[in-house]
Design a protein around this motif. Structure first.
Motif, mmCIF file in Angstrom:
data_model
loop_
_atom_site.group_PDB
_atom_site.id
_atom_site.type_symbol
_atom_site.label_atom_id
_atom_site.label_comp_id
_atom_site.label_asym_id
_atom_site.label_seq_id
_atom_site.Cartn_x
_atom_site.Cartn_y
_atom_site.Cartn_z
ATOM 1 N N SER A 1 -4.167 10.372 11.867
ATOM 2 C CA SER A 1 -4.828 9.394 11.683
ATOM 3 C C SER A 1 -5.360 9.277 10.312
ATOM 4 O O SER A 1 -5.398 8.586 9.263
ATOM 5 N N VAL A 2 -6.166 10.628 10.335
ATOM 6 C CA VAL A 2 -7.138 10.748 9.063
ATOM 7 C C VAL A 2 -6.201 11.076 7.801
ATOM 8 O O VAL A 2 -6.439 10.346 6.644
ATOM 9 N N ILE A 3 -5.074 11.779 7.597
ATOM 10 C CA ILE A 3 -4.423 11.743 6.965
ATOM 11 C C ILE A 3 -3.465 10.500 6.210
ATOM 12 O O ILE A 3 -3.480 10.484 5.058
ATOM 13 N N SER A 4 -3.102 9.807 7.246
ATOM 14 C CA SER A 4 -2.529 8.506 6.867
ATOM 15 C C SER A 4 -3.491 7.785 6.255
ATOM 16 O O SER A 4 -3.022 6.727 5.335
ATOM 17 N N VAL A 5 -4.740 7.355 6.868
ATOM 18 C CA VAL A 5 -5.777 6.583 6.306
ATOM 19 C C VAL A 5 -6.083 7.096 4.887
ATOM 20 O O VAL A 5 -6.113 6.262 3.968
ATOM 21 N N ILE A 6 -6.396 8.363 4.791
ATOM 22 C CA ILE A 6 -6.704 8.705 3.270
ATOM 23 C C ILE A 6 -5.449 8.340 2.371
ATOM 24 O O ILE A 6 -5.764 7.893 1.098
ATOM 25 N N LEU A 7 -4.277 8.667 2.827
ATOM 26 C CA LEU A 7 -3.219 8.318 1.735
ATOM 27 C C LEU A 7 -3.105 6.981 1.633
ATOM 28 O O LEU A 7 -2.604 6.437 0.485
ATOM 29 N N THR A 8 -3.283 5.875 2.551
ATOM 30 C CA THR A 8 -3.193 4.553 2.460
ATOM 31 C C THR A 8 -4.390 4.158 1.435
ATOM 32 O O THR A 8 -3.901 3.309 0.571
ATOM 33 N N ILE A 9 -5.598 4.603 1.644
ATOM 34 C CA ILE A 9 -6.610 4.379 0.663
ATOM 35 C C ILE A 9 -6.058 4.677 -0.558
ATOM 36 O O ILE A 9 -6.432 3.981 -1.685
ATOM 37 N N ILE A 10 -5.862 5.888 -0.937
ATOM 38 C CA ILE A 10 -5.208 6.411 -2.167
ATOM 39 C C ILE A 10 -4.360 5.386 -2.690
ATOM 40 O O ILE A 10 -4.375 4.921 -3.950
ATOM 41 N N PHE A 11 -3.458 4.943 -1.938
ATOM 42 C CA PHE A 11 -2.284 4.021 -2.444
ATOM 43 C C PHE A 11 -2.800 2.652 -3.012
ATOM 44 O O PHE A 11 -2.396 2.045 -3.789
ATOM 45 N N TYR A 12 -3.822 2.115 -1.911
ATOM 46 C CA TYR A 12 -4.461 0.787 -2.307
ATOM 47 C C TYR A 12 -5.399 1.038 -3.729
ATOM 48 O O TYR A 12 -5.237 -0.146 -4.330
ATOM 49 N N VAL A 13 -5.939 2.113 -3.953
ATOM 50 C CA VAL A 13 -6.899 2.216 -4.944
ATOM 51 C C VAL A 13 -6.136 2.462 -6.356
ATOM 52 O O VAL A 13 -6.571 1.853 -7.123
ATOM 53 N N THR A 14 -5.176 3.133 -6.257
ATOM 54 C CA THR A 14 -4.290 3.340 -7.403
ATOM 55 C C THR A 14 -3.331 2.132 -7.595
ATOM 56 O O THR A 14 -2.560 2.320 -8.428
ATOM 57 N N ALA B 1 -0.724 1.567 -5.979
ATOM 58 C CA ALA B 1 0.530 1.958 -5.592
ATOM 59 C C ALA B 1 1.039 1.463 -4.321
ATOM 60 O O ALA B 1 2.205 1.638 -4.040
ATOM 61 N N LYS B 2 0.249 0.485 -3.740
ATOM 62 C CA LYS B 2 0.652 -0.049 -2.372
ATOM 63 C C LYS B 2 1.923 -0.837 -2.527
ATOM 64 O O LYS B 2 2.627 -0.804 -1.296
ATOM 65 N N THR B 3 2.326 -1.497 -3.365
ATOM 66 C CA THR B 3 3.589 -2.214 -3.613
ATOM 67 C C THR B 3 4.510 -1.484 -3.694
ATOM 68 O O THR B 3 5.858 -1.990 -3.791
ATOM 69 N N VAL B 4 4.567 -0.236 -4.099
ATOM 70 C CA VAL B 4 5.828 0.620 -4.587
ATOM 71 C C VAL B 4 6.282 0.992 -3.127
ATOM 72 O O VAL B 4 5.533 1.744 -2.266
ATOM 73 N N LEU B 5 7.846 1.083 -2.845
ATOM 74 C CA LEU B 5 8.300 1.171 -1.664
ATOM 75 C C LEU B 5 8.228 2.740 -1.213
ATOM 76 O O LEU B 5 7.801 2.676 0.038
#
Length: 165
Positions: free
Chosen positions: A20-33, A35-39
């Protein structure tokens, strides 16, 4: 010499928290950069969940080589999947509302033009709450379910019990 008894709940909880921690960190990084819309970013988080479930089942098999059943291994995988999926869905919904509150903030993914097209060419609707929930919730749930099934069958290939004479 006393042996320690590792229960599937403890292993599942430890892996659930870690994943959960790893996934949340990755999700936040993708939102901040933005990159969340990149498949591939969604697939990357799914890969983390898939491998985490398999590693948890492998660790449980190493700790219980004689007593692990397919049911126990599958249960570990399902518990991990449920916890990680719920946590990641909640965090994604919170991030989605933060972005909706600040639509012009490019640092938090507000780089879409007025038509809802992102710089990568992926059409993201402005009010995509249902898309978000179904994408995060169901994709992680299906990937975790497949990992739980595959891991349980792979790590417990020999279905015979250990009660041999």
């Amino acid at each position: 010499m006393a042996t320690t008894q590792h229960h599937p709940v403890k292993i599942g909880l430890a892996y659930s928290i870690g994943l959960s921690v790893i996934s949340v960190i990755l999700t936040i990084i993708f939102y901040v950069t933005s990159a969340k819309t990149v498949l591939w970013t969604g697939y990357f988080v799914n890969l983390v969940l898939f491998l985490g479930v398999l590693f948890a089942q492998a660790q449980y098999m190493r700790q219980h080589p004689e007593g692990a059943s397919v049911k126990e291994l599958f249960g570990i995988g399902i518990r991990i999947t449920l916890i990680v999926t719920v946590v990641l869905t909640i965090v994604s919904i919170i991030l989605h509302f933060v972005i909706q509150a600040n639509p012009g903030n490019a640092a938090m993914g507000g780089a879409n033009d007025s038509m809802g097209n992102s710089p990568q060419g992926v059409d993201m609707p402005r009010n995509s709450g249902i898309f978000l929930i179904s994408n995060v919730f169901f994709s992680n749930g299906i990937v975790g379910l497949l990992a739980a099934l595959m891991g349980a069958m792979y790590f417990k290939r020999n279905q015979k019990t250990a009660d041999h004479d």
